[in-house]
Design a protein around this motif. Structure first.
Motif, PDB file in Angstrom:
ATOM      1  N   SER A  28       0.815  -1.219   0.000  1.00 29.38           N
ATOM      2  CA  SER A  28       0.000   0.000   0.000  1.00 29.38           C
ATOM      3  C   SER A  28       0.845   1.264   0.000  1.00 29.38           C
ATOM      4  O   SER A  28       0.331   2.366  -0.238  1.00 29.38           O
ATOM      5  N   GLY A  62      -2.217   6.151  -7.813  1.00 26.97           N
ATOM      6  CA  GLY A  62      -3.056   6.170  -6.625  1.00 26.97           C
ATOM      7  C   GLY A  62      -4.320   6.974  -6.772  1.00 26.97           C
ATOM      8  O   GLY A  62      -5.053   7.185  -5.805  1.00 26.97           O
ATOM      9  N   PHE A  89      -2.066  -3.000  -7.173  1.00 23.53           N
ATOM     10  CA  PHE A  89      -2.299  -1.550  -7.118  1.00 23.53           C
ATOM     11  C   PHE A  89      -3.123  -1.098  -8.324  1.00 23.53           C
ATOM     12  O   PHE A  89      -4.114  -0.357  -8.188  1.00 23.53           O
ATOM     13  N   LEU A 110      -2.427  -5.504  -0.996  1.00 20.15           N
ATOM     14  CA  LEU A 110      -1.911  -4.207  -0.556  1.00 20.15           C
ATOM     15  C   LEU A 110      -1.671  -4.153   0.947  1.00 20.15           C
ATOM     16  O   LEU A 110      -1.012  -3.230   1.437  1.00 20.15           O
TER      17      LEU A 110
END
Length: 320
Positions: free
Chosen positions: A138, A159, A271, A288
């Motif tokens: 993460s 992100g 991700f 993650l």
């Protein structure tokens, strides 16, 4: 790092990361050109050795690794970790990023002209290599892959959603085609190497049995199975058409944690998928939330449409 001509628009790429992403894209154009000429000379699929984990290295594996390392050396990447090298390399004393890469994923498909790719993950660098890479997935600030197929594509996340760019070969530039990819919620496809059925755990076997039972089984519909043997190709199909991919651990010696590497395969793919509204786990725990114990450590991987991945996790809960 030699200054590269811009081959991708900076509009949706964080400014600090742009030189690194641009260098990866510029190098991928060269790699794509080499792949396109692969049938015209010496076989790029010839095995030239083994990596530190005992996997066979093809000529193109080593060549691609050399090209990406050279393109990034002296730039913003402090630590460069590759599937093809035992240890991470210090590529820039002043670099602020740690980049992990599988330079040529799916290289067993080179000589049969099936889509292959490059997978990469970027973290903020720390003082040492281990603490830069052996951390929760993460904490990635970028994950992406480049697909070498009928078209050369970059799929990347910073992100804030998953973007797709396609190379325009007439201009030598990557063009944005999707600002926010989304894994379709419904699909009748699953991907797993069914030849290992006898080695699977009960939860995985039960999930696949229910799919194979088709419309007469508990799922109430017929399914199709897919298996390419190229993680990038499998990921791109699922981003485009939905479905689920499973590479579980199984009962064979050396396969307890599957065969995919956490740092430069599972983490960036997870991700990308999570940012596209899909889900990625090790069968139970979100990828993650996991972190690798070693640079080349392996982990099971299940990803795809969120409710399908959750169903696999539910089977593990029921089994327990």
């Amino acid at each position: 790092m030699t200054r590269q001509a811009n081959v991708i628009s900076p509009d949706l790429i964080p400014a600090a990361l742009y030189p690194t992403i641009n260098a990866l894209c510029a190098t991928s154009i060269e790699v794509a050109a080499i792949i396109a000429r692969a049938g015209l000379g010496q076989s790029l699929a010839a095995q030239v050795g083994e990596n530190s984990d005992g996997d066979g290295q093809k000529a193109l594996d080593v060549l691609a690794d050399d090209m990406f390392e050279a393109a990034l050396r002296g730039g913003d990447v402090r630590w460069y970790a590759s599937e093809e090298q035992e240890d991470a390399l210090l590529t820039s004393e002043s670099g602020k990023y740690a980049l992990a890469i599988d330079p040529l994923d799916g290289s067993s498909n080179i000589d049969v002209n099936v889509s292959i790719g490059t997978i990469f993950s970027i973290f903020e660098a720390k003082e040492g290599a281990e603490e830069s890479f052996l951390r929760k997935a993460s904490e990635q600030i970028c994950g992406g892959y480049i697909l070498y197929g009928p078209a050369t594509c970059l799929v990347v996340t910073f992100g804030d959603g998953t973007q797709q760019y396609v190379l325009d070969p007439t201009k030598g530039e990557f063009v944005l085609v999707e600002k926010a990819m989304s894994v379709p919620e419904t699909s009748k496809e699953f991907a797993i190497n069914a030849s290992n059925y006898r080695h699977w755990t009960t939860p995985v076997r039960t999930y696949i049995d229910n799919c194979l039972a088709g419309k007469d089984g508990p799922r109430g519909m017929d399914f199709n199975m897919r298996w390419v043997g190229s993680l990038v190709a499998e990921t791109h199909r699922i981003l485009t058409r939905g479905g689920i991919f499973l590479y579980p651990g199984d009962a064979r010696p050396g396969y307890e944690n599957g065969r995919l590497r956490m740092v430069y395969e599972c983490a960036p793919i997870a991700f990308i998928i999570e940012q596209a509204k899909g889900h990625a786990t090790d069968g139970e725990t979100p990828i993650l939330d996991r972190q690798a114990e070693t640079l080349h450590g392996r982990i099971p991987l299940v990803f795809g449409s969120a409710h399908k991945v959750q169903r696999v996790a539910d089977h593990h809960d029921l089994s327990e």
